[in-house]
Design a protein around this motif. Structure first.
Motif, PDB file in Angstrom:
ATOM      1  N   THR A  53       0.812  -1.219   0.000  1.00 53.89           N
ATOM      2  CA  THR A  53       0.000   0.000   0.000  1.00 53.89           C
ATOM      3  C   THR A  53       0.842   1.265   0.000  1.00 53.89           C
ATOM      4  N   SER A  54       2.073   1.190   0.503  1.00 52.75           N
ATOM      5  CA  SER A  54       2.995   2.322   0.374  1.00 52.75           C
ATOM      6  C   SER A  54       4.419   1.825   0.575  1.00 52.75           C
ATOM      7  N   ARG A  69      14.272   1.109   4.497  1.00 50.92           N
ATOM      8  CA  ARG A  69      13.015   1.470   3.848  1.00 50.92           C
ATOM      9  C   ARG A  69      11.839   1.050   4.712  1.00 50.92           C
ATOM     10  N   ARG A  70      10.708   1.700   4.495  1.00 52.58           N
ATOM     11  CA  ARG A  70       9.464   1.349   5.181  1.00 52.58           C
ATOM     12  C   ARG A  70       8.428   1.018   4.115  1.00 52.58           C
ATOM     13  N   SER A  71       7.772  -0.114   4.308  1.00 51.90           N
ATOM     14  CA  SER A  71       6.686  -0.521   3.414  1.00 51.90           C
ATOM     15  C   SER A  71       5.469  -0.852   4.262  1.00 51.90           C
ATOM     16  N   ASP A  72       4.324  -0.355   3.831  1.00 50.62           N
ATOM     17  CA  ASP A  72       3.050  -0.729   4.452  1.00 50.62           C
ATOM     18  C   ASP A  72       2.421  -1.788   3.559  1.00 50.62           C
ATOM     19  N   VAL A  73       2.039  -2.895   4.179  1.00 53.75           N
ATOM     20  CA  VAL A  73       1.531  -4.037   3.428  1.00 53.75           C
ATOM     21  C   VAL A  73       0.216  -4.499   4.035  1.00 53.75           C
ATOM     22  N   PHE A 139       0.399  -4.389   8.089  1.00 54.51           N
ATOM     23  CA  PHE A 139       1.721  -4.452   8.707  1.00 54.51           C
ATOM     24  C   PHE A 139       2.577  -3.299   8.218  1.00 54.51           C
ATOM     25  N   ILE A 140       3.444  -2.818   9.088  1.00 56.17           N
ATOM     26  CA  ILE A 140       4.499  -1.874   8.744  1.00 56.17           C
ATOM     27  C   ILE A 140       5.794  -2.671   8.756  1.00 56.17           C
ATOM     28  N   ILE A 141       6.510  -2.646   7.646  1.00 57.37           N
ATOM     29  CA  ILE A 141       7.728  -3.456   7.527  1.00 57.37           C
ATOM     30  C   ILE A 141       8.906  -2.535   7.286  1.00 57.37           C
ATOM     31  N   GLN A 142       9.896  -2.638   8.152  1.00 57.52           N
ATOM     32  CA  GLN A 142      11.147  -1.902   7.968  1.00 57.52           C
ATOM     33  C   GLN A 142      12.164  -2.900   7.405  1.00 57.52           C
ATOM     34  N   HIS A 143      12.771  -2.528   6.280  1.00 57.70           N
ATOM     35  CA  HIS A 143      13.672  -3.469   5.612  1.00 57.70           C
ATOM     36  C   HIS A 143      14.778  -2.741   4.864  1.00 57.70           C
TER      37      HIS A 143
END
Length: 144
Positions: A53-54, A69-73, A139-143
């Motif tokens: 989603t972002s 990086r941050r990804s919203d899934v 979920f908020i994923i930091q990767h």
């Protein structure tokens, strides 16, 4: 590699999830029941749908980009009844919550933060009796 592809690989490797959403045969082909963005036509519930989603790289104080990086899934768990959707979502959440480690060949997950869950019903066709029950997990994923 995109983080959602790495998540798909991780989820497909978890028997606790694939037992609840097994591969299906559609048109003579075996199809895994974990999809990116949209399911293959003809697939029936249960299945898992992963949507990015972002996606945003974190910036340093000087404005330059870093590697974090941050990804919203959103991960949507579809089933033919509410208890099955909840069971599938619980298996996904239990595995991913607080996960850290490799996600595919090029991504490393530093943290997975559970954001929220919501329930929905998707009616199929004109009849109100045919439906999918969905539990959506964010979920908020930091990767890196």
């Amino acid at each position: 590699m995109a983080i959602e592809t790495g998540l798909r690989t991780l989820i497909l490797a978890q028997s606790s999830i694939t037992t609840l959403a097994p591969a299906q045969t559609v048109g003579g082909l075996s199809i895994d029941a974990v999809f990116l963005d949209h399911p293959v036509e003809g697939v029936k519930a249960p299945y898992v749908l992963i949507t990015l989603t972002s996606h945003d790289p974190y910036r340093r104080m000087d404005g330059t980009g870093g590697t974090l990086r941050r990804s919203d899934v959103d991960i949507d768990c579809y089933a033919s009844n509410r208890p099955a959707a909840i069971a599938l979502a619980t298996a996904v959440e239990t595995f991913l919550r607080d996960y850290s480690g490799a996600a595919g060949a090029s991504d490393t997950i530093n943290a997975v933060l559970w954001d929220n869950a919501r329930d929905d019903v998707v009616f199929l066709g004109d009849g109100r009796d045919a439906r999918h029950y969905v539990r959506s997990l964010s979920f908020i994923i930091q990767h890196t």
